[in-house]
Design a protein around this motif. Structure first.
Motif, short mmCIF file in Angstrom:
data_model
loop_
_atom_site.label_atom_id
_atom_site.label_comp_id
_atom_site.label_asym_id
_atom_site.label_seq_id
_atom_site.Cartn_x
_atom_site.Cartn_y
_atom_site.Cartn_z
N UNK A 13 12.31 40.54 58.17
CA UNK A 13 12.68 40.05 56.84
C UNK A 13 11.61 40.46 55.87
N UNK A 14 12.02 40.70 54.63
CA UNK A 14 11.06 41.07 53.61
C UNK A 14 11.34 40.31 52.32
N UNK A 15 10.28 39.85 51.67
CA UNK A 15 10.41 39.15 50.39
C UNK A 15 10.29 40.17 49.28
N UNK A 16 11.23 40.15 48.35
CA UNK A 16 11.28 41.09 47.24
C UNK A 16 10.81 40.41 45.96
N UNK A 17 9.90 41.07 45.24
CA UNK A 17 9.37 40.56 43.97
C UNK A 17 9.60 41.60 42.89
N UNK A 18 10.00 41.15 41.70
CA UNK A 18 10.24 42.04 40.57
C UNK A 18 9.25 41.73 39.47
N UNK A 19 8.82 42.77 38.74
CA UNK A 19 7.87 42.60 37.64
C UNK A 19 8.45 41.64 36.61
N UNK A 20 7.60 40.72 36.14
CA UNK A 20 8.05 39.70 35.18
C UNK A 20 7.03 39.55 34.07
N UNK A 21 6.54 40.67 33.57
CA UNK A 21 5.58 40.61 32.47
C UNK A 21 4.16 40.82 32.94
N UNK A 22 3.22 40.40 32.09
CA UNK A 22 1.81 40.62 32.36
C UNK A 22 1.02 39.35 32.09
N UNK A 23 -0.13 39.24 32.76
CA UNK A 23 -1.04 38.13 32.51
C UNK A 23 -1.83 38.44 31.25
N UNK A 24 -2.63 37.51 30.78
CA UNK A 24 -3.43 37.76 29.58
C UNK A 24 -4.50 38.82 29.81
N UNK A 25 -4.73 39.17 31.10
CA UNK A 25 -5.70 40.21 31.44
C UNK A 25 -5.04 41.57 31.65
N UNK A 26 -3.75 41.66 31.38
CA UNK A 26 -3.03 42.92 31.51
C UNK A 26 -2.59 43.27 32.92
N UNK A 121 -6.72 42.60 45.88
CA UNK A 121 -7.64 42.14 44.84
C UNK A 121 -7.06 42.37 43.45
N UNK A 122 -6.98 41.33 42.66
CA UNK A 122 -6.56 41.44 41.28
C UNK A 122 -5.07 41.44 41.06
N UNK A 123 -4.27 41.70 42.09
CA UNK A 123 -2.82 41.70 41.91
C UNK A 123 -2.30 40.29 42.07
N UNK A 124 -1.37 39.92 41.22
CA UNK A 124 -0.85 38.57 41.22
C UNK A 124 0.63 38.62 41.53
N UNK A 125 0.97 38.71 42.81
CA UNK A 125 2.36 38.83 43.21
C UNK A 125 3.13 37.57 42.93
N UNK A 126 2.50 36.43 43.11
CA UNK A 126 3.24 35.17 43.07
C UNK A 126 3.44 34.62 41.67
N UNK A 127 2.91 35.28 40.67
CA UNK A 127 3.13 34.84 39.29
C UNK A 127 2.32 33.65 38.89
#
Length: 128
Positions: A13-26, A121-127
């Motif tokens: 099984x795989x969890x799929x995530x879609x881009x939903x904008x950016x954080x204040x740090x880009x 590092x630095x990636x925010x998959x979970x929003x």
């Protein structure tokens, strides 16, 4: 290597995530789209040494870098797109290729997806 409708047997099984904008740090922010059954066609991991040099006058040193090369088949319900993220076997992977696979009647059967490892590092998959 293609998955036909009769040979598609999910083995993970795989969890799929879609881009939903950016954080204040880009940094990209992702939102979970769902968990889908997948067939893993290839899951190759390597641990390579890469050279690090800040400038030409600096001494050369080595660092270890983990890379993954993954191919999967996933249901068309997922509507997977290039630049989506997936988490498979606790590995965060970026979708780099999506190929639509059709049956003889012209119906979309599955997507064949190519993925590459992403640095945690630095990636925010979970929003968060």
């Amino acid at each position: 290597m293609a998955c036909m409708s009769s040979s598609f047997v999910p083995n993970a099984k795989g969890a799929l995530y879609r881009a939903a904008g950016f954080t204040r740090y880009g940094e990209a922010r992702f939102r979970k789209q769902g968990v889908y059954p997948i067939t893993i066609l290839k899951f190759k991991e390597e641990d390579k040494e890469v050279s690090i040099r800040v400038d030409r006058s600096a001494s050369k040193s080595m660092a270890r870098q983990e890379t993954s090369d993954v191919e999967i088949c996933i249901s068309p319900r997922s509507k997977v797109k290039v630049s989506d993220m997936m988490i498979i076997k606790r590995r965060k992977l970026k979708v780099v290729t999506v190929e639509e696979l059709y049956d003889l009647l012209g119906d979309l059967v599955h997507y064949e997806v190519g993925l590459q490892a992403q640095q945690a590092d630095g990636d925010n998959v979970y929003g968060d």
